[in-house]
Design an enzyme around this catalytic site. Structure first.
Site, mmCIF file in Angstrom:
data_model
loop_
_atom_site.group_PDB
_atom_site.id
_atom_site.type_symbol
_atom_site.label_atom_id
_atom_site.label_comp_id
_atom_site.label_asym_id
_atom_site.label_seq_id
_atom_site.Cartn_x
_atom_site.Cartn_y
_atom_site.Cartn_z
ATOM 1 N N ASP A 22 1.046 -1.443 0.165
ATOM 2 C CA ASP A 22 0.119 0.369 0.412
ATOM 3 C C ASP A 22 0.502 0.976 -0.016
ATOM 4 O OD1 ASP A 22 -2.044 -1.591 0.089
ATOM 5 O OD2 ASP A 22 -1.840 -1.731 2.522
ATOM 6 N N ASP A 70 3.631 -0.299 -8.355
ATOM 7 C CA ASP A 70 2.582 0.807 -9.878
ATOM 8 C C ASP A 70 3.327 2.597 -9.393
ATOM 9 O OD1 ASP A 70 0.598 0.547 -7.803
ATOM 10 O OD2 ASP A 70 -0.456 2.277 -8.736
ATOM 11 N N THR A 84 1.415 -10.547 -10.237
ATOM 12 C CA THR A 84 0.167 -10.626 -8.952
ATOM 13 C C THR A 84 -1.145 -10.155 -9.781
ATOM 14 O OG1 THR A 84 0.723 -8.151 -8.196
ATOM 15 C CG2 THR A 84 2.336 -9.728 -7.742
HETATM 16 C C1 LIG Z 1 -1.930 -3.876 -3.320
HETATM 17 S S1 LIG Z 1 -2.398 -4.736 -2.290
HETATM 18 C C2 LIG Z 1 -1.114 -6.326 -2.651
HETATM 19 C C3 LIG Z 1 -1.669 -7.601 -2.717
HETATM 20 C C4 LIG Z 1 -0.148 -8.413 -3.484
HETATM 21 N N1 LIG Z 1 0.987 -8.691 -4.175
HETATM 22 C C5 LIG Z 1 -0.139 -8.116 -4.889
HETATM 23 O O1 LIG Z 1 0.470 -7.689 -6.024
HETATM 24 O O2 LIG Z 1 -1.734 -8.803 -5.395
HETATM 25 C C6 LIG Z 1 -0.986 -4.148 -0.429
HETATM 26 C C7 LIG Z 1 -1.826 -6.031 0.311
HETATM 27 O O3 LIG Z 1 -0.661 -5.651 1.769
HETATM 28 C C8 LIG Z 1 -1.481 -6.011 2.638
HETATM 29 N N2 LIG Z 1 -0.598 -5.593 3.699
HETATM 30 C C9 LIG Z 1 -0.370 -4.341 4.080
HETATM 31 N N3 LIG Z 1 0.515 -3.819 5.222
HETATM 32 C C10 LIG Z 1 0.406 -5.320 5.188
HETATM 33 C C11 LIG Z 1 0.884 -5.812 6.640
HETATM 34 N N4 LIG Z 1 1.874 -4.590 7.665
HETATM 35 N N5 LIG Z 1 1.282 -6.781 7.199
HETATM 36 C C12 LIG Z 1 0.780 -8.019 6.236
HETATM 37 N N6 LIG Z 1 -0.304 -6.947 4.974
HETATM 38 C C13 LIG Z 1 -0.102 -5.957 4.225
HETATM 39 C C14 LIG Z 1 -2.600 -5.467 2.890
HETATM 40 O O4 LIG Z 1 -3.550 -6.280 3.364
HETATM 41 C C15 LIG Z 1 -2.790 -5.601 1.193
HETATM 42 O O5 LIG Z 1 -3.434 -7.323 0.542
#
Ligand SMILES: C[S@@+](CC[C@H](N)C(=O)[O-])C[C@H]1O[C@@H](n2cnc3c(N)ncnc32)[C@H](O)[C@@H]1O
Length: 228
Positions: free
Chosen positions: A124, A160, A199
């Site tokens: 994120d 991105d 992904t």
């Molecule tokens: C934008 S999504 C990308 C998901 C995947 N990596 C993809 O590329 O399709 C970011 C993911 O990171 C997870 N996330 C954010 N902060 C995190 C943290 N501190 N520990 C574990 N997961 C986290 C969110 O819940 C989310 O599913």
């Protein structure tokens, strides 16, 4: 009229797949479950981490391709964790576990174990003013990762988000812990695409015509290769 408090149904569903989702009680991991996980990891040739593994497509593709390597995903969202476990179960994979929780819990999960690589795909970006402090790609987290990567272990990062990418490249280059060995602002037009696993979020960004930024760094030194 009294309304019943809504509870995310996936909070209960994740407890139904203990072979794929590390069991926890009241946000703490059970000692027996941790021990079993560490034993399973030790029975494999190496351990690879994925931080924010989302719905699991990337982690599962890796686990399918490399059955001798153990894959450990960290993901905050219950539904995405459950979806990953469903897919892993369907494929009959035995070399993958997802930790439903914050990736900052890494030390308590790994104990003495070290990983030979870590993927962070599309974290994120916390793009709003004043929110950047929430980003996972920061000095504190990279220093933590450094402690849990074996020598020559890799860090792979895709995003991105141009500004997040450029500030991360700067940060990684400034830190003594890592050396950047691959680096491009157009992953899908670069030679590094051959090794890429797209992904779920990457597919979305590609469908919007956005460039994908990519960096790979090694813990410790090695030769540097750049494509800009
Ligand atoms: C934008 S999504 C990308 C998901 C995947 N990596 C993809 O590329 O399709 C970011 C993911 O990171 C997870 N996330 C954010 N902060 C995190 C943290 N501190 N520990 C574990 N997961 C986290 C969110 O819940 C989310 O599913």
């Amino acid at each position: 009229m009294k309304f019943k408090k809504w509870r995310n149904p996936y909070m209960d569903l994740v407890t139904t797949k203990p072979s794929y989702i590390l069991p926890q009680r009241d946000d703490a991991f059970e000692d027996a479950a941790l021990q079993t996980l560490r034993e399973r990891i030790s029975q494999h040739s190496s351990l690879i981490l994925e931080i924010g593994s989302g719905s699991g497509g990337h982690l599962i593709s890796l686990a399918e391709r490399n059955p001798d390597i153990f894959y450990l995903g960290f993901e905050l969202r219950y539904k995405r964790v459950f979806r990953t476990a469903e897919k892993a179960e369907l494929q009959g994979l035995s070399n993958l576990t997802i930790v439903r929780g914050d990736a900052r819990m890494l030390p308590g999960i790994l104990g003495e174990l070290k990983a030979s690589g870590c993927y962070i795909n599309f974290p994120d970006p916390w793009g709003k003013k004043g929110w950047k402090k929430h980003r996972i790609m920061n000095e504190e987290y990279l220093s933590l990762l450094y402690q849990y990567l074996s020598p020559e272990g890799f860090l792979s990062y895709k995003t991105d988000h141009q500004e997040y990418f450029r500030s991360t490249v700067e940060l990684v280059e400034r830190l003594p812990h890592f050396e950047v060995i691959e680096h491009t602002e157009h992953l899908h037009e670069s030679p590094f695409i051959d090794a890429n696993i797209t992904t779920e979020f990457e597919s979305l960004f590609l469908s919007q015509g956005l460039p994908i930024y990519y960096l790979k760094a090694l813990r410790g030194g090695e030769r540097s290769q750049r494509v800009l």
